[in-house]
Scaffold this motif. Structure first.
Motif, PDB file in Angstrom:
ATOM      1  N   LEU A  31      12.130  11.820   1.919  1.00 20.31           N
ATOM      2  CA  LEU A  31      11.403  11.672   0.658  1.00 20.31           C
ATOM      3  C   LEU A  31      11.796  10.333   0.071  1.00 20.31           C
ATOM      4  CD1 LEU A  31       9.592  12.635  -1.639  1.00 20.31           C
ATOM      5  CD2 LEU A  31      11.572  13.836  -2.617  1.00 20.31           C
ATOM      6  N   LEU A  32      10.835   9.418  -0.015  1.00 20.96           N
ATOM      7  CA  LEU A  32      11.093   8.081  -0.526  1.00 20.96           C
ATOM      8  C   LEU A  32      10.512   7.985  -1.933  1.00 20.96           C
ATOM      9  CD1 LEU A  32      12.174   5.234  -0.066  1.00 20.96           C
ATOM     10  CD2 LEU A  32       9.997   4.648   1.029  1.00 20.96           C
ATOM     11  N   LEU A  33      11.393   8.023  -2.925  1.00 25.69           N
ATOM     12  CA  LEU A  33      10.970   7.940  -4.318  1.00 25.69           C
ATOM     13  C   LEU A  33      10.791   6.475  -4.685  1.00 25.69           C
ATOM     14  CD1 LEU A  33      13.446  10.585  -5.762  1.00 25.69           C
ATOM     15  CD2 LEU A  33      11.009  10.904  -5.281  1.00 25.69           C
ATOM     16  N   ALA A  34       9.576   6.114  -5.049  1.00 25.57           N
ATOM     17  CA  ALA A  34       9.247   4.704  -5.269  1.00 25.57           C
ATOM     18  C   ALA A  34       8.838   4.477  -6.720  1.00 25.57           C
ATOM     19  CB  ALA A  34       8.119   4.271  -4.332  1.00 25.57           C
ATOM     20  N   SER A  35       9.693   3.806  -7.475  1.00 22.01           N
ATOM     21  CA  SER A  35       9.389   3.486  -8.865  1.00 22.01           C
ATOM     22  C   SER A  35       8.235   2.487  -8.932  1.00 22.01           C
ATOM     23  CB  SER A  35      10.625   2.896  -9.550  1.00 22.01           C
ATOM     24  OG  SER A  35      11.651   3.859  -9.646  1.00 22.01           O
ATOM     25  N   PRO A  36       7.590   2.354 -10.089  1.00 28.91           N
ATOM     26  CA  PRO A  36       6.481   1.399 -10.216  1.00 28.91           C
ATOM     27  C   PRO A  36       6.910  -0.019  -9.829  1.00 28.91           C
ATOM     28  CG  PRO A  36       6.561   2.834 -12.132  1.00 28.91           C
ATOM     29  CD  PRO A  36       7.795   3.122 -11.334  1.00 28.91           C
ATOM     30  N   GLY A  37       6.040  -0.684  -9.070  1.00 31.48           N
ATOM     31  CA  GLY A  37       6.297  -2.074  -8.703  1.00 31.48           C
ATOM     32  C   GLY A  37       7.444  -2.265  -7.739  1.00 31.48           C
ATOM     33  N   SER A  38       7.806  -1.199  -6.987  1.00 31.39           N
ATOM     34  CA  SER A  38       8.976  -1.297  -6.101  1.00 31.39           C
ATOM     35  C   SER A  38       8.614  -1.668  -4.669  1.00 31.39           C
ATOM     36  CB  SER A  38       9.748   0.028  -6.111  1.00 31.39           C
ATOM     37  OG  SER A  38       8.924   1.091  -5.653  1.00 31.39           O
ATOM     38  N   GLY A  39       7.342  -1.926  -4.396  1.00 29.43           N
ATOM     39  CA  GLY A  39       6.938  -2.360  -3.058  1.00 29.43           C
ATOM     40  C   GLY A  39       6.773  -1.235  -2.065  1.00 29.43           C
ATOM     41  N   LYS A  40       6.269  -0.098  -2.524  1.00 30.76           N
ATOM     42  CA  LYS A  40       6.178   1.075  -1.643  1.00 30.76           C
ATOM     43  C   LYS A  40       5.174   0.866  -0.513  1.00 30.76           C
ATOM     44  CE  LYS A  40       2.728   3.647  -4.312  1.00 30.76           C
ATOM     45  NZ  LYS A  40       1.693   3.530  -3.276  1.00 30.76           N
ATOM     46  N   THR A  41       4.020   0.243  -0.817  1.00 27.66           N
ATOM     47  CA  THR A  41       3.005   0.058   0.230  1.00 27.66           C
ATOM     48  C   THR A  41       3.517  -0.869   1.324  1.00 27.66           C
ATOM     49  OG1 THR A  41       1.273   0.369  -1.431  1.00 27.66           O
ATOM     50  CG2 THR A  41       0.614  -0.588   0.667  1.00 27.66           C
ATOM     51  N   THR A  42       4.220  -1.940   0.913  1.00 27.86           N
ATOM     52  CA  THR A  42       4.814  -2.856   1.892  1.00 27.86           C
ATOM     53  C   THR A  42       5.850  -2.129   2.741  1.00 27.86           C
ATOM     54  OG1 THR A  42       4.454  -4.793   0.484  1.00 27.86           O
ATOM     55  CG2 THR A  42       6.182  -4.958   2.154  1.00 27.86           C
ATOM     56  N   THR A  43       6.685  -1.321   2.086  1.00 25.36           N
ATOM     57  CA  THR A  43       7.734  -0.602   2.810  1.00 25.36           C
ATOM     58  C   THR A  43       7.143   0.401   3.794  1.00 25.36           C
ATOM     59  OG1 THR A  43       9.191  -0.826   0.882  1.00 25.36           O
ATOM     60  CG2 THR A  43       9.793   0.831   2.541  1.00 25.36           C
ATOM     61  N   LEU A  44       6.105   1.099   3.378  1.00 24.12           N
ATOM     62  CA  LEU A  44       5.473   2.081   4.258  1.00 24.12           C
ATOM     63  C   LEU A  44       4.858   1.399   5.475  1.00 24.12           C
ATOM     64  CD1 LEU A  44       4.879   5.061   4.645  1.00 24.12           C
ATOM     65  CD2 LEU A  44       2.792   4.776   3.311  1.00 24.12           C
ATOM     66  N   ASN A  45       4.221   0.254   5.257  1.00 26.23           N
ATOM     67  CA  ASN A  45       3.656  -0.490   6.383  1.00 26.23           C
ATOM     68  C   ASN A  45       4.753  -0.977   7.326  1.00 26.23           C
ATOM     69  OD1 ASN A  45       0.813  -1.050   6.940  1.00 26.23           O
ATOM     70  ND2 ASN A  45       0.679  -1.587   4.789  1.00 26.23           N
ATOM     71  N   MET A  46       5.845  -1.462   6.751  1.00 20.80           N
ATOM     72  CA  MET A  46       6.965  -1.914   7.579  1.00 20.80           C
ATOM     73  C   MET A  46       7.541  -0.754   8.386  1.00 20.80           C
ATOM     74  SD  MET A  46       7.468  -5.138   7.419  1.00 20.80           S
ATOM     75  CE  MET A  46       6.722  -6.477   6.487  1.00 20.80           C
ATOM     76  N   LYS A  47       7.563   0.425   7.805  1.00 22.75           N
ATOM     77  CA  LYS A  47       8.073   1.599   8.515  1.00 22.75           C
ATOM     78  C   LYS A  47       7.186   1.928   9.715  1.00 22.75           C
ATOM     79  CE  LYS A  47       9.588   6.353   7.676  1.00 22.75           C
ATOM     80  NZ  LYS A  47      10.987   6.094   8.074  1.00 22.75           N
ATOM     81  N   ILE A  48       5.875   1.827   9.531  1.00 22.68           N
ATOM     82  CA  ILE A  48       4.949   2.077  10.642  1.00 22.68           C
ATOM     83  C   ILE A  48       5.128   1.012  11.730  1.00 22.68           C
ATOM     84  CG2 ILE A  48       2.509   2.155  11.273  1.00 22.68           C
ATOM     85  CD1 ILE A  48       1.995   3.292   8.437  1.00 22.68           C
ATOM     86  N   GLY A  49       5.280  -0.251  11.285  1.00 23.68           N
ATOM     87  CA  GLY A  49       5.532  -1.315  12.253  1.00 23.68           C
ATOM     88  C   GLY A  49       6.816  -1.087  13.028  1.00 23.68           C
ATOM     89  N   TYR A  50       7.822  -0.573  12.348  1.00 28.11           N
ATOM     90  CA  TYR A  50       9.113  -0.272  12.997  1.00 28.11           C
ATOM     91  C   TYR A  50       8.939   0.807  14.062  1.00 28.11           C
ATOM     92  CZ  TYR A  50      14.084   0.961  13.384  1.00 28.11           C
ATOM     93  OH  TYR A  50      15.357   1.199  13.847  1.00 28.11           O
ATOM     94  N   LEU A  51       8.147   1.832  13.751  1.00 27.62           N
ATOM     95  CA  LEU A  51       7.897   2.892  14.732  1.00 27.62           C
ATOM     96  C   LEU A  51       7.197   2.329  15.972  1.00 27.62           C
ATOM     97  CD1 LEU A  51       6.693   5.818  12.411  1.00 27.62           C
ATOM     98  CD2 LEU A  51       8.910   5.619  13.575  1.00 27.62           C
ATOM     99  N   LEU A  52       6.264   1.420  15.768  1.00 26.59           N
ATOM    100  CA  LEU A  52       5.517   0.850  16.888  1.00 26.59           C
ATOM    101  C   LEU A  52       6.356  -0.122  17.710  1.00 26.59           C
ATOM    102  CD1 LEU A  52       2.065   0.089  15.188  1.00 26.59           C
ATOM    103  CD2 LEU A  52       2.510   1.832  16.908  1.00 26.59           C
ATOM    104  N   LEU A  53       7.022  -1.076  17.025  1.00 30.77           N
ATOM    105  CA  LEU A  53       7.675  -2.187  17.717  1.00 30.77           C
ATOM    106  C   LEU A  53       9.099  -1.871  18.151  1.00 30.77           C
ATOM    107  CD1 LEU A  53       6.414  -5.086  15.402  1.00 30.77           C
ATOM    108  CD2 LEU A  53       5.452  -4.346  17.581  1.00 30.77           C
ATOM    109  N   GLU A  54       9.822  -1.084  17.361  1.00 26.22           N
ATOM    110  CA  GLU A  54      11.220  -0.787  17.683  1.00 26.22           C
ATOM    111  C   GLU A  54      11.368   0.549  18.415  1.00 26.22           C
ATOM    112  OE1 GLU A  54      14.415  -2.593  16.822  1.00 26.22           O
ATOM    113  OE2 GLU A  54      12.809  -4.035  17.171  1.00 26.22           O
TER     114      GLU A  54
END
Length: 736
Positions: A31-54
């Motif tokens: 559970l990733l609690l993301a406060s306003p303006g904390s970059g949640k969309t960027t982090t979620l995309n990076m997580k998907i990229g991590y699953l694919l590339l790493e």
């Protein structure tokens, strides 16, 4: 490769420590609690990229779900920007409804059954609203109002998204006493032929859940297909959506939910903040991370918002912070009257150099009507995040227009038929039936009725009604509406309607007040009718986002957006918090009040550098009180302890909060450029000009006191010449 260094080199994104932990936490529930303006969309995309590339996870093994189609597009576009040069693999970002549709379609094909969608299509024969309208009419022997239809639709959606059945249907908030019975008839209608099942959007979720629960083959297929499940905006998921996600994620439970319990503001749509709070109980081995760093707002805005939301008890304990610089603290403007609030906002927009960085936020769509009216009169373009023109279809507006139509021709029995129960002329239905059958279009309907009065007092009432109706057409529109409201008895009729149908009386009367303000300054009733048509037209046209224009939005629709400057308006008790919020709070139920607090918090956290909170002490003849939430903000700004809400005194008697009276009746004029055109004689057809808001264009036509201009990006616009000259809105550029 070092994933994070590569990401920083290729994308320029340097994740903080918590974001990196979230990306690397791939296996098991998160559970990733993301406060306003904390970059949640960027982090979620990076997580998907991590699953694919790493992790080398095949893209078809990853299920990434967002709340809306727009959010899915945004996620997909960001993924392409981040990873387009690093991998040929692509992730399909879907909404939970689109996935549900896929599962339902597969099930119906498997079982050899047929289904038909009755929502989101142009099929008028099989249309959800038409079906419900007919069932309502059949039950009550009368057509539903727009308000009743809205409440019925909301009720049905709430029931299905909260998975309520049987006795639990009583938990659904609804003033329609027969809503449950109409729902039952609706469900029976959709399945009446046993072959073609009719489904609306909410049925997609219901069927999807039941299929995944009961059909082992389909459930196993999807559980084996998706090894990793990621969902964004988890706080917006309804109860049934949470259940669907839970089943899909099993048995691997490689589930990542990105959410913010402090931004859960859609309970009326079936969402439930309790589902997020229970996440560690459902998944005892879950990791809970908090992204609390705000990259959006100044320290002053971030600190006030963080202190404000801590009033709520049902939330995860976290502290939002920022490393951004300092700025001006939020400002509370307490105006003496509503109109001063409106004038202030309009003039602030006029003075700005970049209206595209301004948002005006409000709780209810009705707040937009007078704002739109003022902006259009000042020739200020705007974009509406959520266009809602139901106001112009409201039965009250049709009633007022029918009174006005009758003043021009009081021989129309068909018009009188629509409004006779709403005026104090003591007219009976049998008399109206006789009028309609007689079909005399040469004599006043009041004179015809006078020949067959049912009681002595009706004769006098008919004479007065006839006189007042005929007087209306010679009155200014605002005076005419007030005569309809008070002298002809329309306000008392609305009060009876509100009591009988359990509608909000203040809301109904507020619509009449809105009409009075729209009518102010208009020369006659025809101009008023045209003004309503014009307002509806420009609101419909404002749905397309354009650069450089101010954004108007409800607090709900503004979630996920950010602006340099935010003006939150109509911050009075009775609007935010709403009457129901206050009533339940007094009864010891805090859920609605906590959601209202979250809604206010969402509004505040849209601002990057400037946040202004506007309230007023009087709206027309009605006294108002600043929202109790402003008491909290004032206390926080002054370093005082936030107190419990106190609604013991009547709201109109409670002392107003005043922290800044910088604007009362003071007018701040926009600076007029030295080269502005100020003489009518300097204008001629074909001349190229520059408008201070719409940029370059040319004069297409000059007719009387109107000028028609054609702009490169905004098309044809009409303006009042005198207004343009006085305000210095036009500058000479050249000749066409």
């Amino acid at each position: 490769m070092d994933f994070f260094k590569t990401m920083e080199r290729v994308t320029g994104v340097d994740l903080n420590d918590v974001q990196r932990k979230a990306v690397q936490c791939a296996d098991g529930p998160l559970l990733l609690l993301a406060s306003p303006g904390s970059g949640k969309t960027t982090t979620l995309n990076m997580k998907i990229g991590y699953l694919l590339l790493e992790k080398k996870i095949a893209p078809q093994r990853i299920l990434a779900m967002t709340f809306s189609k727009a959010a899915a597009r945004d996620m997909s576009e960001r993924f392409e920007r981040f990873f387009g040069t690093l991998t040929h693999e692509r992730i399909h970002f879907s909404t939970i409804h689109s996935l549900a549709y896929q599962i339902v379609r597969q099930y119906f094909y498997k079982t050899g059954r047929q289904f038909r969608l009755i929502e989101g299509t142009k099929d008028m024969q099989w249309n959800k609203k038409i079906i419900l309208r007919n069932l309502f009419t059949e039950k009550r022997k009368t057509q539903p109002t727009e308000d009743e239809m809205d409440e019925l639709l909301t009720y049905i959606s709430y029931v299905k998204n909260r998975m309520l059945e049987g006795e639990r249907l009583k938990e659904a908030p609804c003033s329609l006493t027969d809503a449950a019975e109409i729902l039952t008839r609706y469900e029976e209608f959709k399945r009446r032929d046993g072959v073609n099942v009719l489904l609306d959007f909410d049925d997609m979720l219901t069927y999807c859940y039941e299929i995944l629960r009961d059909d082992e083959a389909i459930r196993t297929h999807y559980q084996q297909q998706f090894e990793y499940v990621l969902t964004d905006e988890g706080q917006d998921n309804s109860v049934i959506q949470h259940e669907i996600v839970r089943i899909l994620a099993a048995p691997h439970n490689n589930l990542c939910i990105v959410a913010d319990d402090d931004q859960s503001i859609f309970s009326w749509r079936g969402s439930d903040v309790e589902k997020l709070l229970e996440f560690p109980k459902v998944y005892p081995d879950a990791v809970v991370l908090t992204m609390a760093q705000n990259y959006r707002s100044t320290k002053e805005i971030t600190d006030v918002a963080d202190h404000f939301i801590k009033r709520n008890k049902k939330r995860y304990d976290k502290k939002m912070f920022t490393e951004n610089g300092h700025g001006r603290p939020p400002i509370i403007h307490n105006m003496r009257r509503y109109t001063l609030q409106l004038n202030y906002v309009v003039e602030e927009i006029e003075r700005t150099q970049d209206a595209g960085e301004i948002a005006v936020l409000y709780r209810n769509n009705t707040s937009a009507i007078r704002l739109v009216d003022a902006l259009e009169k000042h020739q200020i373009p705007f974009y509406m995040k959520e266009v809602d023109v139901k106001f112009f279809r409201h039965f009250i507006i049709e009633d007022i227009l029918n009174f006005m139509r009758l003043t021009f021709n009081d021989k129309r029995a068909d018009i009188l038929e629509r409004i006779y129960p709403k005026m104090n002329a003591y007219i009976k239905k049998a008399q109206i039936t006789q009028l309609l059958n007689k079909n005399d279009r040469t004599t006043s309907v009041f004179d015809q009725l006078a020949t067959n009065v049912h009681a002595p007092y009706q004769e006098q009432a008919l004479r007065k009604a006839k006189k007042k109706i005929r007087t209306l057409k010679d009155l200014p529109p605002k005076d005419a509406i007030q005569m309809i409201r008070h002298d002809l008895g329309y306000e008392k009729s609305l009060q009876r309607t509100a009591e009988h149908l359990k509608l909000n009386e203040d809301r109904l009367l507020g619509i009449v007040t809105q009409l009075e303000y729209i009518a102010e300054g208009l020369p006659d009733l025809t101009a008023f009718a045209k003004r309503l048509t014009r307002l509806e037209e420009i609101m419909r046209q404002s749905s397309e986002k354009r650069p450089g224009v101010v954004t108007l939005s409800t607090f709900h629709s503004a979630k996920g957006l950010e602006f340099d400057r935010v003006y939150m308006i109509d911050l009075v008790d009775g609007i935010i918090p709403a009457p129901d919020d206050i009533k339940e709070y007094k009864d010891g139920k805090e859920a609605k009040m906590e959601e209202a607090v979250r809604l206010f918090y969402v509004g505040m956290t849209r601002a990057k550098t400037r946040l202004e909170l506007l309230t007023y002490e009087q709206n027309n003849e009605e006294k108002t009180a600043p929202s109790v939430f402003l008491d909290d903000v004032k206390a926080i700004l002054q370093g005082e302890k936030v107190k419990d809400f106190d609604f013991k005194e009547p709201a109109i008697e409670r002392k107003a909060v005043v922290t800044n009276k910088s604007y009362q009746q003071k007018k701040v004029a926009r600076d007029i450029p030295e080269d502005a055109i100020t003489e009518r004689s300097d204008l001629h057809r074909g001349m190229e000009i520059e408008h201070h808001l719409y940029s370059k264009g040319y004069i297409k036509r000059i007719n009387g006191n109107e000028i028609e201009l054609v702009f490169e990006h905004y098309g044809t616009k009409q303006f009042m010449i005198d207004f343009c000259l006085q305000k210095g809105m036009l500058r000479r550029v050249g000749e066409v």
